[in-house]
Design an enzyme around this catalytic site. Structure first.
Site, short mmCIF file in Angstrom:
data_model
loop_
_atom_site.label_atom_id
_atom_site.label_comp_id
_atom_site.label_asym_id
_atom_site.label_seq_id
_atom_site.Cartn_x
_atom_site.Cartn_y
_atom_site.Cartn_z
N GLU A 85 43.92 36.88 41.76
CA GLU A 85 42.94 37.92 42.09
C GLU A 85 42.77 38.05 43.60
OE1 GLU A 85 41.81 39.92 39.70
OE2 GLU A 85 43.03 38.66 38.41
N ASN A 133 34.30 42.75 36.30
CA ASN A 133 35.58 43.44 36.50
C ASN A 133 36.08 44.15 35.24
OD1 ASN A 133 38.07 44.06 37.99
ND2 ASN A 133 39.00 42.67 36.50
N TRP A 171 39.89 52.21 41.28
CA TRP A 171 39.70 53.54 40.69
C TRP A 171 41.01 54.25 40.46
CZ3 TRP A 171 36.04 55.89 38.06
CH2 TRP A 171 34.78 55.30 38.06
N TRP A 190 45.52 40.14 44.71
CA TRP A 190 45.23 41.57 44.45
C TRP A 190 44.43 42.14 45.63
CZ3 TRP A 190 46.70 45.46 41.50
CH2 TRP A 190 47.27 45.23 40.26
N TRP A 237 40.93 68.24 36.98
CA TRP A 237 39.75 67.46 36.59
C TRP A 237 38.67 68.39 36.08
CZ3 TRP A 237 40.99 62.55 36.36
CH2 TRP A 237 41.93 62.02 37.26
N TRP A 279 38.35 60.82 39.70
CA TRP A 279 38.07 59.43 40.06
C TRP A 279 37.28 59.31 41.35
CZ3 TRP A 279 39.99 57.87 44.76
CH2 TRP A 279 41.08 58.56 45.28
P1 FAD Z 1 36.49 36.89 40.72
O1 FAD Z 1 37.10 37.19 39.40
O2 FAD Z 1 35.86 35.59 40.92
O3 FAD Z 1 37.67 37.10 41.79
C1 FAD Z 1 37.63 36.49 43.08
C2 FAD Z 1 37.79 37.53 44.15
O4 FAD Z 1 39.06 38.14 44.05
C3 FAD Z 1 36.79 38.67 44.06
O5 FAD Z 1 35.58 38.30 44.65
C4 FAD Z 1 37.51 39.78 44.80
O6 FAD Z 1 37.38 39.66 46.19
C5 FAD Z 1 38.96 39.52 44.42
N1 FAD Z 1 39.32 40.34 43.27
C6 FAD Z 1 39.14 40.06 41.97
N2 FAD Z 1 39.64 41.05 41.20
C7 FAD Z 1 40.12 41.98 42.04
C8 FAD Z 1 40.77 43.23 41.85
N3 FAD Z 1 41.02 43.74 40.63
N4 FAD Z 1 41.11 43.95 42.94
C9 FAD Z 1 40.88 43.47 44.19
N5 FAD Z 1 40.28 42.26 44.42
C10 FAD Z 1 39.91 41.54 43.37
N6 FAD Z 1 36.12 44.59 44.21
C11 FAD Z 1 35.44 44.56 45.36
O7 FAD Z 1 35.37 43.51 46.02
N7 FAD Z 1 34.82 45.68 45.84
C12 FAD Z 1 34.86 46.87 45.17
O8 FAD Z 1 34.30 47.87 45.63
C13 FAD Z 1 35.56 46.91 43.93
N8 FAD Z 1 35.58 48.04 43.20
C14 FAD Z 1 36.30 48.06 42.01
C15 FAD Z 1 36.37 49.25 41.29
C16 FAD Z 1 37.09 49.30 40.10
C17 FAD Z 1 37.17 50.61 39.32
C18 FAD Z 1 37.74 48.15 39.62
C19 FAD Z 1 38.52 48.19 38.34
C20 FAD Z 1 37.68 46.97 40.34
C21 FAD Z 1 36.96 46.91 41.54
N9 FAD Z 1 36.88 45.71 42.29
C22 FAD Z 1 36.20 45.71 43.47
C23 FAD Z 1 37.62 44.51 41.88
C24 FAD Z 1 36.84 43.51 40.99
O9 FAD Z 1 36.23 44.18 39.94
C25 FAD Z 1 35.80 42.71 41.76
O10 FAD Z 1 36.36 42.18 42.92
C26 FAD Z 1 35.27 41.54 40.90
O11 FAD Z 1 34.69 42.03 39.73
C27 FAD Z 1 34.28 40.75 41.69
O12 FAD Z 1 33.71 39.72 40.94
P2 FAD Z 1 33.98 38.20 41.30
O13 FAD Z 1 33.73 37.96 42.74
O14 FAD Z 1 33.22 37.38 40.33
O15 FAD Z 1 35.54 38.12 41.05
#
Ligand code: FAD
Length: 464
Positions: A271, A338, A379, A274, A303, A356
């Site tokens: 993650e 997420n 998105w 990512w 859209w 989107w």
């Molecule tokens: P954990 O699961 O603990 O992951 C650790 C870290 O990895 C996160 O804090 C984040 O920095 C990174 N990470 C995890 N998943 C992703 C991912 N899919 N893409 C990029 N980085 C990721 N994340 C944001 O930080 N800011 C946003 O504005 C954001 N908008 C999103 C919008 C959509 C439509 C989607 C599908 C995902 C988005 N995410 C965003 C990614 C992800 O949902 C969040 O980072 C995650 O839910 C944060 O929770 P956590 O810190 O407990 O994640």
């Protein structure tokens, strides 16, 4: 040579290598600009601004203990930073400004303009890449291009770092307190108060997660009723913690983590990669900061323009419990799980066929972890206009997603108390049950669309 450290979205002290470099250069001043109007233009959520201000207050007090004065200055737009920064340098005889790079287009242009001014005034402006582990441009295909799909990017990223044992620089200065004045600009609305900002608490949060939860992350990360993810995104978004610092912590517990990418414990590192991928994309393709589709093939998608349905989605009134509960989580807490971000984003763009960009903006206005690169990436991934190996016909079914990831309806019931008494087997789409028990009109919203018909409509629209 007098140096100045410029804080932006890198609000950390002990793992901030650019800051440490500035302190090594004898910096006694740091600066932070409160850019309220720019943030409003960027749709930054009030809750994130509150967290940011609380964190700036915290590091300001911390730095004062080390004899460094963090000046907080009002600069409504990025353009105002330029003159205010150079005035400051003149007043304090600063000859070297040090900061961390930001990759979004407006931030990039701000720094470019400042670089030009600094060149004229013989001030050195040095940018570090502290927000990500792999510097932008360092993970490329054999043709020296940016990867357009995540998995090969990840493989190349891992190849680059598999033998690296990450470490941090030593904090270079000892305590030498100075007095600082109260700063009015930092008073927020306290809406982020549930999120701690002090380093002691945060390091416990990180340690506990890595020590106790990393091993089970892979099993529970998709279950929104379980607190199985780190919750670190607000801190990563503001640079309160860095990926590198997290890698140092992970390697203390799992020294081989980067060579065991098939292991369950690696899933969390995946993650973080990512996150790096999306940062590289936003830096490589400025059009993403301007709201363009990554994949131009979908520029011709028509859209639907329905303000009423968009409003229903925003307010969690779609009649699909998992979608509505997720939107309530966002509205009530400023954060969303997420799995649910994927579900609601798919629902808006596929079931309702709404652009989107509207969802992306709404998320930015409400998320405490709003981050242009990850938000845009997420998105566009959900809308199938982005970097994705999957074709456009992936349309999440909100009912089966609910059955899989919230099987007993625990999450739904937490955010939709009106469905408290609906039996488990009906909770995912309760309309027939509610009608049969004579409750539908008072209890819950009718379904905004029929799943099958909406799916067919989306596929037809994307087929263009
Ligand atoms: P954990 O699961 O603990 O992951 C650790 C870290 O990895 C996160 O804090 C984040 O920095 C990174 N990470 C995890 N998943 C992703 C991912 N899919 N893409 C990029 N980085 C990721 N994340 C944001 O930080 N800011 C946003 O504005 C954001 N908008 C999103 C919008 C959509 C439509 C989607 C599908 C995902 C988005 N995410 C965003 C990614 C992800 O949902 C969040 O980072 C995650 O839910 C944060 O929770 P956590 O810190 O407990 O994640």
């Amino acid at each position: 040579m007098n140096s100045l450290f410029w804080f932006r979205r890198d609000l950390r002290l002990f793992s901030n290598e650019a800051l440490i470099e500035a302190l090594n250069n004898g910096a006694k001043h740091a600066i932070f600009f409160v850019c309220e109007k720019q943030w409003a233009q960027h749709n930054t959520a009030a809750i994130q601004i509150d967290l940011l201000k609380r964190r700036v207050s915290y590091i300001r007090e911390k730095l004062a203990k080390y004899g460094v004065n963090l000046h907080v200055i009002d600069a409504p737009f990025f353009a105002d930073c330029q003159t205010k920064l150079l005035d400051f340098c003149q007043q304090h005889d600063i000859k070297h400004i040090i900061a961390n790079t930001e990759y979004e287009l407006n931030e990039f242009n701000r720094d470019k303009a400042i670089q030009a001014q600094c060149d004229q005034q013989q001030i050195t402006f040095t940018l570090y890449e502290g927000d990500i582990i792999a510097p932008v441009g360092s993970v490329r295909t054999q043709n020296n291009e940016m990867y357009k799909v995540f998995t090969p990017f990840k493989r190349a990223w891992l190849k680059q770092y598999q033998d690296t044992h990450f470490s941090l620089l030593q904090w270079p200065i000892s305590e030498e307190p100075i007095e600082i004045e109260q700063c009015e600009l930092l008073s927020g609305d306290e809406s982020s108060i549930k999120w701690p900002v002090d380093d002691d608490t945060l390091s416990t949060v990180v340690d506990n997660f890595i020590h106790d939860k990393l091993a089970s992350y892979d099993d529970v990360r998709d279950i929104p009723s379980v607190k199985g993810t780190s919750g670190l995104s607000p801190y990563l978004a503001l640079g309160v913690v860095s990926s590198k610092q997290l890698m140092v912590n992970i390697q203390q517990h799992y020294p081989d983590i980067l060579t065991t990418s098939k292991s369950k414990t690696f899933t969390w590192v995946n993650e973080l990669i990512w996150r790096e991928f999306y940062k590289h994309l936003i830096a490589e393709f400025p059009k993403l900061s301007r709201g363009a589709n990554f994949n131009e093939k979908y520029d011709s998608v028509s859209w639907r323009d329905s303000d009423a349905e968009f409003k229903q989605w925003c307010e969690g009134r779609t009649g699909y419990p998992l979608v509505d509960a997720a939107m309530q989580q966002l509205l009530q807490t400023g954060w969303m799980h997420n799995r649910l971000r994927m579900v609601v984003a798919s629902f808006l763009t596929k079931h309702l066929l709404i652009d989107w960009r509207k969802g992306e903006q709404f998320f930015m206005q409400h998320l405490i972890d709003g981050d242009l690169a990850s938000n845009n990436g997420g998105w566009q991934w959900a809308a199938s206009t982005g970097c994705d190996a999957q074709p456009y016909f992936r349309v999440f079914n909100p009912i089966t997603q609910s059955e899989r990831f919230d099987p007993n309806g625990d999450f739904i019931r937490k955010y939709l108390p009106e469905l408290q008494k609906v039996p488990d087997k009906h909770i995912h789409f309760p309309h027939t049950y509610l009608a049969a028990t004579g409750q539908s009109e008072h209890c819950y919203w009718p379904a905004i669309v029929d799943h099958k018909a909406a799916r067919a409509r989306a596929l037809a629209a994307f087929k263009v």
